[in-house]
Every structure is written in structure tokens, then in C-alpha cells.
Enzyme design. Sequence first.
Site, PDB file in Angstrom:
ATOM      1  N   ASP A   6      95.909  26.263  36.773  1.00  0.00           N
ATOM      2  CA  ASP A   6      95.784  24.877  37.219  1.00  0.00           C
ATOM      3  C   ASP A   6      96.645  23.894  36.429  1.00  0.00           C
ATOM      4  O   ASP A   6      97.379  23.088  36.998  1.00  0.00           O
ATOM      5  CB  ASP A   6      94.320  24.445  37.256  1.00  0.00           C
ATOM      6  CG  ASP A   6      93.649  24.388  35.885  1.00  0.00           C
ATOM      7  OD1 ASP A   6      94.129  25.066  34.946  1.00  0.00           O
ATOM      8  OD2 ASP A   6      92.626  23.687  35.762  1.00  0.00           O
ATOM      9  N   LEU A  35      99.242  24.578  34.468  1.00  0.00           N
ATOM     10  CA  LEU A  35     100.651  24.933  34.589  1.00  0.00           C
ATOM     11  C   LEU A  35     101.190  24.491  35.942  1.00  0.00           C
ATOM     12  O   LEU A  35     102.318  23.998  36.036  1.00  0.00           O
ATOM     13  CB  LEU A  35     100.836  26.441  34.387  1.00  0.00           C
ATOM     14  CG  LEU A  35     102.257  27.017  34.286  1.00  0.00           C
ATOM     15  CD1 LEU A  35     102.910  27.256  35.627  1.00  0.00           C
ATOM     16  CD2 LEU A  35     103.168  26.157  33.389  1.00  0.00           C
ATOM     17  N   TRP A  66      91.085  38.705  35.747  1.00  0.00           N
ATOM     18  CA  TRP A  66      91.087  39.589  34.587  1.00  0.00           C
ATOM     19  C   TRP A  66      91.744  38.790  33.460  1.00  0.00           C
ATOM     20  O   TRP A  66      92.960  38.774  33.311  1.00  0.00           O
ATOM     21  CB  TRP A  66      91.891  40.854  34.877  1.00  0.00           C
ATOM     22  CG  TRP A  66      91.328  41.689  35.983  1.00  0.00           C
ATOM     23  CD1 TRP A  66      90.473  42.751  35.868  1.00  0.00           C
ATOM     24  CD2 TRP A  66      91.581  41.541  37.392  1.00  0.00           C
ATOM     25  NE1 TRP A  66      90.174  43.262  37.114  1.00  0.00           N
ATOM     26  CE2 TRP A  66      90.835  42.547  38.076  1.00  0.00           C
ATOM     27  CE3 TRP A  66      92.347  40.663  38.165  1.00  0.00           C
ATOM     28  CZ2 TRP A  66      90.848  42.692  39.455  1.00  0.00           C
ATOM     29  CZ3 TRP A  66      92.363  40.802  39.544  1.00  0.00           C
ATOM     30  CH2 TRP A  66      91.621  41.808  40.173  1.00  0.00           C
ATOM     31  N   ASN A  86      87.640  20.082  37.019  1.00  0.00           N
ATOM     32  CA  ASN A  86      87.888  21.416  37.595  1.00  0.00           C
ATOM     33  C   ASN A  86      86.825  22.438  37.175  1.00  0.00           C
ATOM     34  O   ASN A  86      87.100  23.372  36.426  1.00  0.00           O
ATOM     35  CB  ASN A  86      89.282  21.901  37.217  1.00  0.00           C
ATOM     36  CG  ASN A  86      89.861  22.845  38.270  1.00  0.00           C
ATOM     37  OD1 ASN A  86      89.182  23.212  39.245  1.00  0.00           O
ATOM     38  ND2 ASN A  86      91.104  23.240  38.086  1.00  0.00           N
ATOM     39  N   GLY A 100      90.688  11.776  51.402  1.00  0.00           N
ATOM     40  CA  GLY A 100      91.443  10.855  50.563  1.00  0.00           C
ATOM     41  C   GLY A 100      90.892  10.821  49.153  1.00  0.00           C
ATOM     42  O   GLY A 100      90.344  11.813  48.658  1.00  0.00           O
ATOM     43  N   SER A 128      96.079  25.122  44.620  1.00  0.00           N
ATOM     44  CA  SER A 128      96.875  24.120  43.911  1.00  0.00           C
ATOM     45  C   SER A 128      96.923  22.763  44.596  1.00  0.00           C
ATOM     46  O   SER A 128      97.716  21.905  44.198  1.00  0.00           O
ATOM     47  CB  SER A 128      98.315  24.632  43.694  1.00  0.00           C
ATOM     48  OG  SER A 128      98.938  23.944  42.649  1.00  0.00           O
ATOM     49  N   ALA A 129      96.068  22.528  45.579  1.00  0.00           N
ATOM     50  CA  ALA A 129      96.046  21.209  46.227  1.00  0.00           C
ATOM     51  C   ALA A 129      95.717  20.117  45.212  1.00  0.00           C
ATOM     52  O   ALA A 129      96.412  19.095  45.120  1.00  0.00           O
ATOM     53  CB  ALA A 129      95.039  21.203  47.368  1.00  0.00           C
ATOM     54  N   GLY A 130      94.646  20.316  44.446  1.00  0.00           N
ATOM     55  CA  GLY A 130      94.258  19.323  43.446  1.00  0.00           C
ATOM     56  C   GLY A 130      95.251  19.213  42.309  1.00  0.00           C
ATOM     57  O   GLY A 130      95.522  18.117  41.801  1.00  0.00           O
ATOM     58  N   ASP A 131      95.821  20.354  41.914  1.00  0.00           N
ATOM     59  CA  ASP A 131      96.799  20.350  40.818  1.00  0.00           C
ATOM     60  C   ASP A 131      98.040  19.556  41.197  1.00  0.00           C
ATOM     61  O   ASP A 131      98.580  18.793  40.396  1.00  0.00           O
ATOM     62  CB  ASP A 131      97.211  21.780  40.465  1.00  0.00           C
ATOM     63  CG  ASP A 131      96.027  22.693  40.201  1.00  0.00           C
ATOM     64  OD1 ASP A 131      94.978  22.191  39.771  1.00  0.00           O
ATOM     65  OD2 ASP A 131      96.161  23.916  40.428  1.00  0.00           O
TER      66      ASP A 131
END
Length: 321
Positions: A29, A31, A102, A167, A232, A259-262
Site C-alpha cells: 500500500d 509503496l 506470506w 488501512n 466520493g 490500489s484504489a485508495g493508495d
Amino acid sequence: MKRIALIGECMIELNGAPFGDMQQTYGGDSLNTAVYLARTASQTAHIEYVSALGNDTISEGMLQRWQQEGVGTELVLRDSSRQPGLYLIQLDEQGERTFLYWRNQSAARYMLQHPDFARIAEQLTKMDMVYLSGISLAILPHKDRQQLIDLLGQLANAGVEILFDSNYRPALWDSAEQARECYRQIFAVTSLALVTNDDEANLWGDSSEEITLERLKFAGVKKAVVKMGAKGNYFEDFTTETRTFVATTPVKDVIDTTSAGDSFNAGFMAGLLTGKSPAMCSEQGHQLAGTVIQHKGAIIPADVMAHIQFTNEQTALSEQS
């Protein structure tokens, strides 16, 4: 030029069907946010990633690719006894994802125990902003987690802005109360919280975005973004009691919400670094996230983003109260 450090873990990513077609890349997240921020704000900010990798060939390959993206790696430690973690993404027909991990012995999990971490801590005092997520905290052993929280408090007292994406991933914590206690300490020193309504409901029992914003205000957060997926987001500056709502532009072809939020965070932060309004920062976040979720994987090819043009026009729908 602003200096921002993002703390966390990057893992090897396997994307596909077990025993079927599988694509190997990397992601994590914080990165993901660092890469998208480098792609959109490299002219206005120096971006460093704080983590640990092994000395294996995959670690070296990841490091080189981050550098090619414009992400600084001077604060990435190398651990000769450990390697990166690994995760598998499985997608359903709607593009929603499930994960298998893992990571218990990953190099990043033990970065605070690295003999050279004191150098990293000293370098963080020179940053304008430090960004991390709930996952950045959750992967650490308990003692190391508290050490990082204490370090963030010292940085905040020294004038470094702390940016925190909550998160929340229940499987990474011993209990919800353990997560809540860590978050309480982080929120008390947070300049900007970037949270998701579903996570806040799961961890705190919040029944609305308004309740989340009130809770963050009393926790000590200075400014907050509450992300609501396709609906939104809200932004509130608690120092001026100004609240803004920004709607998204609907995305028809959702392929992968990884990765939408990231990526939203990266778009928002890119605006923040150039002094744009909260509404414009939010609009940039939605624009970037809307592109990312139309492609597979946590980090989409850079050329796919070529059409994105951030402007200074206030195109976001907003309302203030």
C-alpha cells in the site's frame, strides 16, 4: 522542493488464478502510493521510501524498478538474512479482490531491528512529511510498533507533518482493541488522516462519515479525508471547521480495485504539495484512482497514465459547512 518519506512494506505480487495464468510483479500500500506520487509530483517533491529488502535478486530487481520510477531508495535497508514477503491477489467477476499472504519473516517486518535503523530515524527528522499506513504499523512486532509510534511523536513535535492512512486489516492485528490503541496514539500526532469509511466502520463501529470526522477531530487530527469509494470523499480542516464533499466521476469498466485508495492518496498528496484547494486535491485523487481501477495490478504501467492532466481549475463539486 518538499521532502516526503513513505514508510512500509513492498512485497512480491502474484496476480491471477491458482495453478492458472499468473503475473508476477510487486506492490504494497505505501509503496503503491510512493510510485504514483513520484509519477505525479516528481517536479515538486523529493520522495523517499523507508523499508527493508533482502540481498536476493528479486530484492535487487525491485529496488532498481523503484529508482526508475523516481522513488528514492537511500532509506531502504538491506537484510542479508531475510527476503521480501509474498502475496497472491485473486479477483472475482466484479473486480473485487481477495488476498493470500506470506510475510511473517519478511525483511520489512524487522526493519526497526536493523542495526542501521538509527540512521533512518535521523534522516526522517529532515523530512517535511512522513506518510505511513495501518499496515506499516501492523506488520511490526509489538515492541517495534511502539518504537515507531514514539518516533512519529518526536517527529511531529519537531515540526514534521505526519500523514496516516488507517488501512485496517484485521488479520494483521491480535485484536481490534490493539489496533484502536495504536491508532489513537497515531491520530494524536497526525496532520492529515486519510481513512476509508468501510475500515472505520469495521474498526470503530462508525455508522456514518460524519461520525468518523467527529471522532477524528476529538482524537487530535488536524485535517482528515474520508474516502467513500465510488461515492466520493469528505475533507475537513478541523482548525477552520471547513468541510468539503467531492463526488467522483463514475467509472464504467472496473477491472481491479487493488490500489484504489493508495492511488487516491497519491493524487491528493500531489495536489497538497502544490498548494491546491482540498476540492482540487480530492478531484486529482479520484482522477488517478479512476484510471488505476480500470487496469490489473497494484501498479499500472506508467504509459497508461499519460492522458492524465492535472489542472488548477476547480472542477470538483463541493459544498462547505
